[in-house]
Structures are given as structure tokens and as C-alpha cells.
Design a protein around this motif. Sequence first.
Motif, short mmCIF file in Angstrom:
data_model
loop_
_atom_site.label_atom_id
_atom_site.label_comp_id
_atom_site.label_asym_id
_atom_site.label_seq_id
_atom_site.Cartn_x
_atom_site.Cartn_y
_atom_site.Cartn_z
N SER A 407 0.81 -1.22 0.00
CA SER A 407 0.00 0.00 0.00
C SER A 407 0.84 1.27 0.00
CB SER A 407 -0.92 0.01 1.23
OG SER A 407 -0.16 -0.01 2.43
N THR A 408 2.15 1.12 -0.08
CA THR A 408 3.04 2.29 -0.07
C THR A 408 3.61 2.52 -1.47
OG1 THR A 408 3.69 1.79 2.22
CG2 THR A 408 5.10 3.30 0.96
N PRO A 409 3.15 3.56 -2.16
CA PRO A 409 3.67 3.83 -3.51
C PRO A 409 5.05 4.48 -3.45
CG PRO A 409 2.05 5.48 -2.92
CD PRO A 409 2.10 4.50 -1.77
N VAL A 410 5.89 4.13 -4.39
CA VAL A 410 7.25 4.68 -4.46
C VAL A 410 7.50 5.18 -5.89
CG1 VAL A 410 9.71 4.18 -4.26
CG2 VAL A 410 8.08 3.11 -2.69
N PRO A 411 7.89 6.45 -6.07
CA PRO A 411 8.25 6.95 -7.41
C PRO A 411 9.62 6.40 -7.80
CG PRO A 411 8.52 8.68 -5.78
CD PRO A 411 7.95 7.51 -5.04
N HIS A 412 9.66 5.20 -8.32
CA HIS A 412 10.93 4.49 -8.50
C HIS A 412 11.85 5.17 -9.50
CE1 HIS A 412 9.74 2.57 -12.42
NE2 HIS A 412 8.55 2.92 -11.96
N ASN A 413 11.31 5.93 -10.45
CA ASN A 413 12.17 6.62 -11.42
C ASN A 413 12.86 7.84 -10.83
OD1 ASN A 413 11.92 4.89 -13.63
ND2 ASN A 413 10.02 5.87 -14.31
N LEU A 414 12.43 8.26 -9.64
CA LEU A 414 13.13 9.35 -8.96
C LEU A 414 14.38 8.85 -8.24
CD1 LEU A 414 10.26 11.60 -7.52
CD2 LEU A 414 11.70 11.95 -9.55
N ILE A 415 14.57 7.55 -8.21
CA ILE A 415 15.85 6.99 -7.76
C ILE A 415 16.76 7.00 -8.98
CG2 ILE A 415 17.04 4.96 -6.85
CD1 ILE A 415 14.44 4.13 -5.52
N PRO A 416 17.80 7.82 -8.99
CA PRO A 416 18.62 7.95 -10.21
C PRO A 416 19.17 6.61 -10.67
CG PRO A 416 19.20 9.61 -8.57
CD PRO A 416 18.30 8.65 -7.88
N ALA A 417 19.41 6.52 -11.96
CA ALA A 417 19.98 5.30 -12.53
C ALA A 417 21.35 5.04 -11.91
CB ALA A 417 20.11 5.43 -14.04
N ASP A 418 21.66 3.78 -11.73
CA ASP A 418 22.95 3.40 -11.16
C ASP A 418 24.07 3.82 -12.11
OD1 ASP A 418 25.25 1.25 -10.81
OD2 ASP A 418 24.11 1.33 -8.95
N PRO A 419 25.18 4.34 -11.59
CA PRO A 419 26.29 4.75 -12.48
C PRO A 419 26.79 3.62 -13.36
CG PRO A 419 26.62 5.64 -10.28
CD PRO A 419 25.43 4.73 -10.18
N SER A 420 26.65 2.36 -12.93
CA SER A 420 27.08 1.25 -13.76
C SER A 420 26.19 1.06 -14.98
CB SER A 420 27.09 -0.04 -12.94
OG SER A 420 28.04 0.03 -11.90
N ASP A 421 25.00 1.68 -14.98
CA ASP A 421 24.08 1.57 -16.11
C ASP A 421 24.12 2.79 -17.02
OD1 ASP A 421 23.05 -0.97 -15.41
OD2 ASP A 421 21.79 -0.05 -13.88
#
Length: 601
Positions: A407-421
Motif C-alpha cells: 500500500s506504499t507507492p514509491v516513485p521508483h524513477n526518482l531513484i537515479p539510474a545506477d552509475p554502472s548503467d
Amino acid sequence: MRQAMFSITKGTAPVHTGHDHADDRAAHDSTDGVGDADTTGPRQMAVRSPRRVRRRGGTATRRPLMSATLVAVCAATAVAMTSISGSAAPGPQPSAPTPVVVATPAKPTAEATDDRLSRVRESNRSLLPAPRDRDTTTTCVSGEYVTLSVVFTSIFDSLLPSLPASLRAAARQQRDATLADMQRIHVSTLAISDSPFALGADADDPGVKYRTPISHWIVVQLLKIRDGKHNEAIPVGNITLIQAVETAWLLTFAGVLAPLQFGNAVAPIPGSPLTGTQLGALAGSLTYDSIFDVAMFFGRAGLQQLYQTTARSLLNQCVARVTDEELDQAGRAADDVSYHLPVSPILQNIADQVALADNESCAPIGSLSLQRIVSRTFTFARGVVTDAAGRQRLRAEEARILGVMRSTPVPHNLIPADPSDFTSTEAMASLIAGQLPYIGGAPANIILGLSHNAREGNLAATVPLADLTVTKSLTGIYYAYALSLHLFSNIGGLVQGPVMTQLGITTSISPVGIASAVLGLPLTYGLVTFHNVVRSLCLREDDTSGTGLGAEVHRRSPTATPVPTSTARHGGTPKHQAPTTVAPRSSAPRGGVLPAVPTVR
């Protein structure tokens, strides 16, 4: 008790002497399908050394000359690459050009392990010359099946004709004695690293892309513990060429480069070569410390390029022609020497559950959802609890936690892309921005990571916390830690000068710099290493090949009948099939109590 890592046996009554040993983005060639780890990739750039602050007249000096030099070099490189890939200015065009349909080139697929071994086996020429007196059938093999004994013999025999005839007999005796010593000197298998390609991984598998020398060494040792090989001892003569290269790079990285970088961050070299000269006014800009940093930057990049080129070359060509007996000795442990290296039950339990991740048959742990991790944790806990009431309480707690997560939404795209990607362009931008004061490092990488996500999806999109992946979670922790450390080192550096001046302290050593360097260790060698490990391994229960080996199912003998993997990548026969012939692998019983020192059985 500290355990012996090396042993030497002499004659029929071996005597053992001991010494104790302890310890990204992939750069792979799209034309040959084999690449190697980039341990100074974007993630390493993101974890930049804290900016050190020196007191000079009560003010902070930021080494502008060094920063300008690196920015200029990187910018020039980017411009050169752009000009190379660009096209010449067009000449006069016809008034009515004929439209031409240009086919979009298909993205090259990574060469599979079977295809690579088959290509190498069919080679007509080897890198090392074959001994002239050999009359047995030989097979052309790459570096993961060529032992140090074969390399030594080949080089020695090629030089033998250049010796005077009177010395050749004595030289042959010395050759035989050296080969015998290489079989008598043993090394613990836990001191040896290996290439992911030698383990069966393809160039597009996670274990190749996400690794540093230390993280991959951990992966290799976990697989050995899982297979009960941690007590094995391998003769030096049986170590393969690619194992030697990987181990040498591991020792260079962990024993030389990393300590030098940390030591300079803790205790920078004071002074400037311009002090006392006519250019003394620039002494604050060109210091011994800035020269050391530039030398470390280019030295590390050069060593890594040398390692990658060497490993790629050894894996992609026929290095030597070997007999079946020599092939059987490649990487083989000793039959009469072993060690007693106790493994904790927790570590053994972890090793028993993992395999080398594979893109097509065994999803990496990093791609699993948090719900899956929470459920597995509670399942394990219920297996430990003996009473029914305790298990029922655990079930209720699991349901409560999972309910909150769903029930907890998370704006996952606001977590920056990993530098390895990062893409190549983003990696170059990260490198250049890393030399800029204040915004270089974590802030710049956060901006680049968000821009990366914006191109791939909606930044406002949300997912339930239960569906957030392990990689996204660890990446969020990584950026939070890196940004906090960045703010501490920069703000602390600004405050440090006036405070030390007020206290009457005059020194070239920065307390904030030391603290930042120490606090950066858990990030660089802790969180980043752990993240690479969980992205390189998968759970054996998730392996769809049915073997529980993940990518290691491709670990085949170069003389085995190749499995047609190329068609599988385009919708043909499934890629993962159990190998008909497995590459020579030593066997040792897992269990049983072994003595505390190497023994002859």
C-alpha cells in the motif's frame, strides 16, 4: 587459527610451508563478444575521493590546475571521438536525389560460450608454438585451458635451439626440474580468481557487466564454497593463464592501487615543485599532491586497459595447442594435498543457495522484488522456530509488513539510474563533471541518473514498495550515502580552515579529508561491492535450466560437441542445455573433518 595458503612438497615426503593470504561496468568488444570488467567505470567515478582542503594563508586551495587539466584532456578526447565517428562535409548534391532505403543494422548479439570455444578450436594457428617433438593429437584452446606449465614449456622449447649444443642437455634438465617444482608448489584455491567467461558466462550476462576485482573474487569463492572446493590446493603448474591474469589484476587493485589512493586521501603529499622558483605564485595550483592524483588517474586507467586487452586476447584466440592430458590438468586441484579452511555455517548456507546469474535462465538477485526477499526471510525464520505459536506470529507479522509495502507507492524513477548503467556519453559526462568543484561527484551523477530515467520512462510513475527491486533499493541507499559524504567533505572543508586558524593549528593534513576518506570505505568497498555481488549471483531455485548452476551450465570442455546456441538467441533451440562434456573440474568431498595443516593423503 590462520590457515596456510601455500604448500611445497618435496619428493615422496612432502613438506609444507604456509603463508596467509586475504583480497562495473563491463568493457566488452561487440565484434568478438568477450569483454572484461571495468573497475574504474562510472560507479567508481561517482565514489570520488573527498576533496582535500589545504590551509594556505587561511584559505582553501582547490587544485584548479589539476581540474582544468583533466577537464581539458577529457573534453579533447570527447571531441576527437566525435570527429572520428562523424562524416565529411557533403559536396554538391544532385537536384533530384534518388531516395535510398537504409536498413537499420541489427544490434550485435554477444557471442555465446559454446560458439567462442568452437571458433577457437577450429583455429589453424596458435599464439604459442607447439613443441616440435609432440606426436599426439592436440586441440587448439584459449587462455582458460592453457596452464602455466604449458606456457613455460612452450616458451622454453622455442628458445632452446638458440642455445649452444653443449648447453642444451643441461637446459632440458633444468626445464624438467622447474616443471617438477611447479607441480610441487601448491596454492589455496581461495587465493585464485577466475574470469566469468571461464565460468561459463556470456558477454551480456550480469556477472560480466557488474563486477570489480574484489566483488568478482567474492563471487568466485562463494561458488567454490558451494561446490565444496574451498579446501583444495592447486599446483602452480595447473593454474590457467586467465586465472593468473585475473589474480594478478586482483592483487594489483587490492594491494597497490586502492591502498595508494586511500593513503594519499588520508595524508596528501605536501609541497609544490614550483616553491622557490620564479613561478612560485602558482605553487598553490600545482602541488605534489595534484601531480600524484593525475598520475594515479592515468596510471590506473592504463593498467586497466592493459588488463582488459590482455584478458580479451587470451579468451578470443587460440593460445596454444594442448594434448588431452594437458587439458585435463587445466585448473585441476592436487589429489594428495588439501587444506583445512573452516567456513561459517551462515556463509555455507548462503553459498548453497546461489549460482552465477544468467540473462536467459537465472535472474540475478538484484532484479528480485523486496516482497520476494521479505517472504524468503520469514520462511527461513519459520524454519528456525520450533513452536507452532511462534510460527503463527511470524506469519501474522509477515502479512502485516507485506500489507504496508503493497500500500506504499514509491516513485521508483526518482531513484537515479545506477552509475554502472550509464551510457558511454553519460559516463564521459560523469568523468568530466567529476573534476568540477562542488557539483562534481554525487550531485552530477544524480542529475545524470535522473536524466537517464527520464528518457526511459515517466519520472512521476510509482510502484508499490513491495515491487521495488533489490537493485533500486541499493541504488537509492548508494546515492543517499554518496550525497551525504559529498556534503560533509565540502561543507566541512569550508568550515575547517577558519576553525583551525582560530585554534592556531597549522598543518597540511586535513581532518575533514581523513574523516571523508575513512567514511568512504564502506561505500566504495562495502555497499558497491555487495551490490555487484547480488547482481552477479542468482538463486538456484530460480534456475530454469534445471541444473541449479546458472551460467555455469555452459562451462564446457573445448573438445565437447558444441551446443547450437546462436540460433537460440533468435528464437531457435533453447540456449540452455545440459553440457554433454563438462570442463575438467577437480572434485573434493564436502564434509568430513580435515587436519589443520595441508596433509598428504
